[in-house]
Design a protein around this motif. Structure first.
Motif, mmCIF file in Angstrom:
data_model
loop_
_atom_site.group_PDB
_atom_site.id
_atom_site.type_symbol
_atom_site.label_atom_id
_atom_site.label_comp_id
_atom_site.label_asym_id
_atom_site.label_seq_id
_atom_site.Cartn_x
_atom_site.Cartn_y
_atom_site.Cartn_z
ATOM 1 N N LYS A 58 0.825 -1.198 0.000
ATOM 2 C CA LYS A 58 0.000 0.000 0.000
ATOM 3 C C LYS A 58 0.866 1.258 0.000
ATOM 4 O O LYS A 58 0.545 2.249 -0.683
ATOM 5 N N GLU A 103 -6.623 2.032 -8.537
ATOM 6 C CA GLU A 103 -7.651 0.995 -8.657
ATOM 7 C C GLU A 103 -7.403 -0.159 -7.677
ATOM 8 O O GLU A 103 -8.328 -0.891 -7.326
ATOM 9 N N LEU A 104 -6.152 -0.318 -7.256
ATOM 10 C CA LEU A 104 -5.805 -1.410 -6.334
ATOM 11 C C LEU A 104 -6.019 -1.027 -4.873
ATOM 12 O O LEU A 104 -6.008 -1.890 -3.997
ATOM 13 N N GLU A 137 -8.370 -5.637 7.918
ATOM 14 C CA GLU A 137 -8.658 -6.942 8.530
ATOM 15 C C GLU A 137 -7.468 -7.430 9.357
ATOM 16 O O GLU A 137 -7.651 -7.923 10.483
ATOM 17 N N ASP A 174 -8.506 0.107 -2.902
ATOM 18 C CA ASP A 174 -9.633 -0.374 -2.090
ATOM 19 C C ASP A 174 -9.397 -1.787 -1.578
ATOM 20 O O ASP A 174 -9.696 -2.100 -0.420
ATOM 21 N N ASP A 175 -8.857 -2.640 -2.442
ATOM 22 C CA ASP A 175 -8.598 -4.027 -2.033
ATOM 23 C C ASP A 175 -7.545 -4.083 -0.935
ATOM 24 O O ASP A 175 -7.701 -4.798 0.065
ATOM 25 N N PHE A 176 -6.465 -3.309 -1.096
ATOM 26 C CA PHE A 176 -5.422 -3.291 -0.071
ATOM 27 C C PHE A 176 -5.943 -2.694 1.228
ATOM 28 O O PHE A 176 -5.579 -3.128 2.323
ATOM 29 N N ASN A 177 -6.812 -1.703 1.131
ATOM 30 C CA ASN A 177 -7.371 -1.082 2.338
ATOM 31 C C ASN A 177 -8.153 -2.079 3.186
ATOM 32 O O ASN A 177 -7.966 -2.157 4.398
ATOM 33 N N ILE A 178 -9.026 -2.837 2.557
ATOM 34 C CA ILE A 178 -9.861 -3.758 3.329
ATOM 35 C C ILE A 178 -9.025 -4.880 3.923
ATOM 36 O O ILE A 178 -9.199 -5.263 5.089
ATOM 37 N N ARG A 179 -8.068 -5.387 3.158
ATOM 38 C CA ARG A 179 -7.236 -6.472 3.694
ATOM 39 C C ARG A 179 -6.297 -5.973 4.797
ATOM 40 O O ARG A 179 -6.058 -6.675 5.788
#
Length: 367
Positions: free
Chosen positions: A161, A176-177, A187, A179-184
Motif C-alpha cells: 500500500k 484501482e488497487l 482486517e 480499495d482491495d489493499f485497504n480492506i485487507r
C-alpha cells in the motif's frame, strides 16, 4: 523450558562451537567483542525466527563462508526436541524441527520460548513507539502463532500500500488497487489490535506489581494500549474492531493520497507508560525509566509462565553492566526459577552468586 545444548557452524564469528548449559543460571563471560552476544542471538533466532541485531540472515554467516548453521536441543513440557536453522548466501534459510523441514516460520515459534533483555531495552520507555511495538510483536508471536501469521501478512500489505501511495502520481492506475489493499490491511490490523490489547492489559497488571515492589512502594506505573484514531479495543473481538478501522481509513483517504503515507493501521500502535500519573517518556528520570523497563521485561517473563506453565529461557545480554547494584540484585532475585543465560564482562560475572555454570568465550570459541 530449558536448552541443553547449542551447536554453531560458521555463525557470526564462530567457526565451530558446541556448548552445554545448566538448567539454572549460565554466565557467559569474556572480553568485549569475543562472541558472547552471538550465542544469545542464535538461541533467540530459534525462538522467534529472526535475529535481534540484524534484519538480514546474510549477516549471520561468517565472512569467509557460504553457509551457516545453528542447532539446539531443548526440553519443553517433558519432551525433548531439536531445532535447527541453516543459512545460505544467495538462497532462503531452511528451518528444521526434530529433523523435519518446516514450511513456514509460524511452525517454529512456540517450540522454544525466550525473553530477551538487552541494552536497547533500557530505552524502552524513552524511545519511540516502534520499540514498544516490537516488544508486543516479539512476545505475542511466541505465544500465538496466529498473531505472527497476521503480522507477516500485515507487513506485506502495508509495504504494498505504501508503494501505491508513493507512486500513484506517476502511475494513476495504481489507485484501482487501493480499495482491495485497504480492506485487507484493515482486517489484519483488527487481528493485531485484538491480540495487542489483551496482551497490554495483562502486562500492565503484572508490571505495575513488580514496579511497585522494585521502587519500594514509592512509585506506581500504569500502562495502557493506544491504537489509531482513539479506537477502544478493550473487550472487543476483531470483527467488532474492523468497522472502526475502516471508518478511520475512509476519513483519511484523501490525506493518504496527498501525503503518500499510510495513516491507518496497526503500525500506529503504542503503549503509553505513566509513572505516578505522568508520561514516563517525557518526565521519567533515567533511573525511573530503567526501573520501568526492568519491570516490563520481568512481567513479560511471567506472562510466558502463566500461558505455558513453564518459564521461558531468560536471555540477559550484557544488561547487568548497564544497571546499578540495586537493579542488578532485583533482577537476580527474581530469577530463582527457570533457565537463565546472561552474558557479561568478567567484572560483573564475579558478583553473580546464583548456582549454575560459567562459560568463557574468547575470539569466537568456547573455552
Amino acid at each position: 523450558m530449558t536448552i541443553s545444548s547449542l551447536t554453531l557452524e560458521r555463525f557470526r564469528n564462530f567457526q565451530t562451537a558446541s556448548v552445554t548449559f545448566s538448567d539454572g543460571v549460565n554466565v557467559i563471560t569474556g572480553r568485549n567483542g569475543q562472541g558472547k552476544t552471538n550465542l544469545l542471538e542464535a538461541i533467540y533466532y530459534l525462538a522467534s525466527g529472526r535475529a535481534f541485531r540484524t534484519s538480514t540472515d546474510k549477516e549471520l554467516i561468517n565472512f569467509d563462508a557460504e553457509s551457516a548453521l545453528i542447532r539446539t536441543e531443548i526440553m519443553s513440557a517433558e519432551r525433548k526436541q531439536s531445532l535447527e536453522a541453516r543459512f545460505f548466501n544467495g538462497r532462503r534459510r531452511e528451518i528444521y524441527a526434530n529433523e523435519v523441514k518446516l514450511k513456514k516460520v509460524t511452525e517454529l515459534v512456540g517450540r522454544l520460548t525466550a525473553v530477551l533483555f538487552c541494552p536497547d531495552n533500557l530505552s524502552l520507555i524513552k524511545d519511540g513507539a516502534a520499540v514498544r511495538r516490537r516488544l508486543m510483536d516479539n512476545t505475542i508471536s511466541q505465544l500465538r502463532p496466529r498473531y505472527l501469521a497476521a503480522l507477516i501478512e500485515f507487513t506485506r500489505l502495508y509495504e504494498n500500500k505504501t508503494r501505491i501511495l508513493r507512486d500513484h502520481y506517476e502511475n494513476p492506475s495504481l489507485i484501482e488497487l487501493l480499495d482491495d489493499f485497504n480492506i485487507r490491511l484493515a482486517e489484519q490490523s483488527a487481528q493485531l489490535i485484538y491480540y495487542r490489547s489483551g496482551f497490554v492489559e495483562n502486562l500492565a497488571k503484572k508490571a505495575a506489581k513488580i514496579h511497585k515492589e522494585f521502587s519500594g512502594g514509592a512509585e506506581e506505573m500504569d500502562i495502557s494500549y493506544q491504537t489509531v484514531g482513539g479506537i477502544d479495543p478493550k473487550g472487543k473481538k476483531p470483527e467488532e474492531i474492523l468497522p472502526h478501522i475502516i471508518e478511520h481509513q475512509r476519513e483519511h483517504y484523501t490525506a493518504e493520497l496527498r501525503s503518500g503515507l499510510c495513516l491507518t493501521g496497526a503500525h500506529k500502535d503504542d503503549m503509553d507508560v505513566q509513572i505516578n500519573k505522568k508520561a514516563a517518556r517525557k518526565y521519567a528520570s533515567q533511573g525511573q525509566a530503567r526501573t520501568a523497563a526492568v519491570s516490563i521485561k520481568l512481567a513479560e517473563r511471567d506472562i510466558h509462565f502463566d500461558d505455558r506453565g513453564e518459564y521461558p529461557v531468560l536471555l540477559l545480554d550484557d544488561v547487568l553492566s548497564e544497571l546499578d547494584n540495586n537493579r542488578q540484585e532485583f533482577i537476580l532475585g527474581k530469577i530463582e526459577q527457570g533457565q537463565v543465560l546472561v552474558s557479561c564482562c568478567e567484572d560483573v560475572s564475579s558478583s553473580i552468586s546464583l548456582p549454575g555454570k560459567v562459560i568463557f568465550v574468547e575470539d569466537g570459541a568456547i573455552k
